[in-house]
Structure formats: C-alpha cells, structure tokens
Scaffold this motif. Structure first.
Motif, PDB file in Angstrom:
ATOM      1  N   SER A  54      27.365  27.230  60.748  1.00 53.32           N
ATOM      2  CA  SER A  54      26.522  28.397  60.955  1.00 53.32           C
ATOM      3  C   SER A  54      25.164  28.147  60.322  1.00 53.32           C
ATOM      4  O   SER A  54      25.069  27.738  59.162  1.00 53.32           O
ATOM      5  N   PHE A  55      24.119  28.386  61.099  1.00 53.78           N
ATOM      6  CA  PHE A  55      22.745  28.256  60.625  1.00 53.78           C
ATOM      7  C   PHE A  55      22.058  29.595  60.862  1.00 53.78           C
ATOM      8  O   PHE A  55      21.807  29.963  62.009  1.00 53.78           O
ATOM      9  N   ASP A  56      21.823  30.329  59.788  1.00 54.36           N
ATOM     10  CA  ASP A  56      21.199  31.661  59.855  1.00 54.36           C
ATOM     11  C   ASP A  56      21.912  32.586  60.829  1.00 54.36           C
ATOM     12  O   ASP A  56      21.288  33.248  61.665  1.00 54.36           O
ATOM     13  N   GLY A  57      23.233  32.617  60.754  1.00 59.19           N
ATOM     14  CA  GLY A  57      24.015  33.536  61.571  1.00 59.19           C
ATOM     15  C   GLY A  57      24.435  33.014  62.931  1.00 59.19           C
ATOM     16  O   GLY A  57      25.249  33.628  63.606  1.00 59.19           O
ATOM     17  N   ASP A  58      23.877  31.887  63.362  1.00 58.55           N
ATOM     18  CA  ASP A  58      24.253  31.294  64.649  1.00 58.55           C
ATOM     19  C   ASP A  58      25.471  30.396  64.423  1.00 58.55           C
ATOM     20  O   ASP A  58      25.335  29.240  64.035  1.00 58.55           O
ATOM     21  N   LYS A  59      26.678  30.943  64.654  1.00 63.54           N
ATOM     22  CA  LYS A  59      27.927  30.229  64.399  1.00 63.54           C
ATOM     23  C   LYS A  59      28.441  29.548  65.651  1.00 63.54           C
ATOM     24  O   LYS A  59      28.405  30.123  66.728  1.00 63.54           O
ATOM     25  N   GLN A  60      28.920  28.323  65.453  1.00 67.25           N
ATOM     26  CA  GLN A  60      29.594  27.607  66.532  1.00 67.25           C
ATOM     27  C   GLN A  60      30.679  26.724  65.943  1.00 67.25           C
ATOM     28  O   GLN A  60      30.536  26.219  64.832  1.00 67.25           O
ATOM     29  N   SER A  61      31.736  26.534  66.708  1.00 66.70           N
ATOM     30  CA  SER A  61      32.807  25.632  66.310  1.00 66.70           C
ATOM     31  C   SER A  61      32.597  24.285  66.977  1.00 66.70           C
ATOM     32  O   SER A  61      32.225  24.219  68.152  1.00 66.70           O
ATOM     33  N   TYR A  62      32.833  23.237  66.209  1.00 68.87           N
ATOM     34  CA  TYR A  62      32.636  21.873  66.694  1.00 68.87           C
ATOM     35  C   TYR A  62      33.843  21.022  66.320  1.00 68.87           C
ATOM     36  O   TYR A  62      34.530  21.297  65.339  1.00 68.87           O
ATOM     37  N   SER A  63      34.045  19.962  67.077  1.00 63.84           N
ATOM     38  CA  SER A  63      34.999  18.952  66.645  1.00 63.84           C
ATOM     39  C   SER A  63      34.370  18.254  65.443  1.00 63.84           C
ATOM     40  O   SER A  63      33.157  18.368  65.220  1.00 63.84           O
ATOM     41  N   ALA A  64      35.151  17.526  64.683  1.00 65.23           N
ATOM     42  CA  ALA A  64      34.627  16.833  63.505  1.00 65.23           C
ATOM     43  C   ALA A  64      33.507  15.865  63.897  1.00 65.23           C
ATOM     44  O   ALA A  64      32.484  15.768  63.208  1.00 65.23           O
ATOM     45  N   THR A  65      33.661  15.183  65.013  1.00 62.58           N
ATOM     46  CA  THR A  65      32.642  14.231  65.465  1.00 62.58           C
ATOM     47  C   THR A  65      31.353  14.949  65.849  1.00 62.58           C
ATOM     48  O   THR A  65      30.260  14.521  65.458  1.00 62.58           O
ATOM     49  N   GLN A  66      31.469  16.044  66.589  1.00 63.97           N
ATOM     50  CA  GLN A  66      30.291  16.821  66.958  1.00 63.97           C
ATOM     51  C   GLN A  66      29.608  17.392  65.717  1.00 63.97           C
ATOM     52  O   GLN A  66      28.375  17.378  65.619  1.00 63.97           O
ATOM     53  N   ALA A  67      30.398  17.906  64.780  1.00 65.42           N
ATOM     54  CA  ALA A  67      29.851  18.485  63.552  1.00 65.42           C
ATOM     55  C   ALA A  67      29.075  17.444  62.758  1.00 65.42           C
ATOM     56  O   ALA A  67      28.048  17.750  62.154  1.00 65.42           O
ATOM     57  N   GLU A  68      29.545  16.204  62.769  1.00 61.88           N
ATOM     58  CA  GLU A  68      28.823  15.129  62.073  1.00 61.88           C
ATOM     59  C   GLU A  68      27.420  14.965  62.667  1.00 61.88           C
ATOM     60  O   GLU A  68      26.434  14.837  61.934  1.00 61.88           O
ATOM     61  N   PHE A  69      27.313  14.990  63.998  1.00 62.86           N
ATOM     62  CA  PHE A  69      26.003  14.829  64.635  1.00 62.86           C
ATOM     63  C   PHE A  69      25.097  16.043  64.387  1.00 62.86           C
ATOM     64  O   PHE A  69      23.893  15.894  64.211  1.00 62.86           O
ATOM     65  N   VAL A  70      25.680  17.241  64.363  1.00 58.70           N
ATOM     66  CA  VAL A  70      24.899  18.442  64.067  1.00 58.70           C
ATOM     67  C   VAL A  70      24.352  18.371  62.645  1.00 58.70           C
ATOM     68  O   VAL A  70      23.178  18.674  62.398  1.00 58.70           O
ATOM     69  N   MET A  71      25.196  17.946  61.699  1.00 53.65           N
ATOM     70  CA  MET A  71      24.734  17.829  60.308  1.00 53.65           C
ATOM     71  C   MET A  71      23.705  16.705  60.159  1.00 53.65           C
ATOM     72  O   MET A  71      22.750  16.838  59.386  1.00 53.65           O
ATOM     73  N   LYS A  72      23.858  15.632  60.915  1.00 58.29           N
ATOM     74  CA  LYS A  72      22.874  14.546  60.879  1.00 58.29           C
ATOM     75  C   LYS A  72      21.508  15.069  61.322  1.00 58.29           C
ATOM     76  O   LYS A  72      20.487  14.771  60.696  1.00 58.29           O
ATOM     77  N   ASP A  73      21.495  15.869  62.380  1.00 57.39           N
ATOM     78  CA  ASP A  73      20.258  16.461  62.871  1.00 57.39           C
ATOM     79  C   ASP A  73      19.669  17.433  61.833  1.00 57.39           C
ATOM     80  O   ASP A  73      18.459  17.436  61.589  1.00 57.39           O
ATOM     81  N   PHE A  74      20.530  18.245  61.214  1.00 55.80           N
ATOM     82  CA  PHE A  74      20.064  19.187  60.195  1.00 55.80           C
ATOM     83  C   PHE A  74      19.437  18.444  59.018  1.00 55.80           C
ATOM     84  O   PHE A  74      18.360  18.801  58.543  1.00 55.80           O
TER      85      PHE A  74
END
Length: 132
Positions: A54-74
């Motif tokens: 969740s980034f400022d209230g925008d919540k989404q569920s991700y697979s562990a692999t997808q979440a890694e790429f989202v955090m890399k971008d963040f």
C-alpha cells in the motif's frame, strides 16, 4: 516485606517485557537492513507468497515476485536517506508487526510491516507506506 515482594515482581515483569520487545526487534533486523540498503531482492526473501503493498492508501496484492519489482521501483524513486523501526508489537492472535520511519530523499513515510505465518515461519504479508 510485602513491598519488597511487589517491587521484585514489578522488576521481573519489566525485564520479561523488555526481553520480548528485544526479541521482536531482532526478528525484524534483516528486514530493516534490506530496507536501509534499498535491496528489494533481500527484502523479497522475507515475503509471503502473496504480499499486500500500500502506497498512500492505494492497496494491491502481489505475488512475491511482483512485489519485489514494485519495491525495486519504489526504492529507485525514493532512495532511503534513513530508516528505522520505532515500534514493535503483536496482534491478539500473536501476529508480529513493526512501525517505522522511512525518510527518502524527496519524502518521508510512516511504514507499517505486518507478518503472517506461512508454513510455520513468519513472512511479510503487508507493507504500508503513508506520507507524513
């Protein structure tokens, strides 16, 4: 005599609570280090199979692999200038969580990390960033 017994009880109780807080803090140490180093790859080692980000209230569920790429971008957009957990706790069911302060180069965030049990191990189930 009763006063000494009460003081001893309070002292022992306080020590037990502080040991519990230290143990929770140590459980989050590798996660803290991965965030400080802005390493999405190291952080992903502690992800549950499904992670809610969740980034400022925008919540989404991700697979562990997808979440890694989202955090890399963040991390690429918000390189941490400093990060530390400021509070550790647990739900009534015993689910550990931690609250931290994440200071990026452009913005400061309050960060909430909640674990969940996966196969008997505690893994990251939720990460929530809220701008301060």
């Amino acid at each position: 005599m009763k006063r000494n017994l009460f003081l001893a009880f309070v002292l022992v109780w306080g020590l037990l609570l502080s040991v519990g807080a230290l143990a929770q803090g140590e459980a989050f140490a590798p996660i803290r280090n991965a965030i400080r180093g802005s390493s999405s790859q190291e952080l992903a080692e502690y992800f549950a199979p499904t992670v809610e980000l969740s980034f400022d209230g925008d919540k989404q569920s991700y697979s562990a692999t997808q979440a890694e790429f989202v955090m890399k971008d963040f991390f690429a957009k918000n390189t941490p200038a400093s990060f530390d957990f400021i509070h550790y706790g647990g739900s009534n069911e015993g689910t550990p969580y931690a609250v931290g302060k994440y200071a990026g180069k452009n913005s400061a965030y309050r960060m909430f990390v909640k674990m969940k049990s996966v196969g008997g191990a505690q893994k990251i189930g939720t990460i929530d960033f809220s701008k301060e």
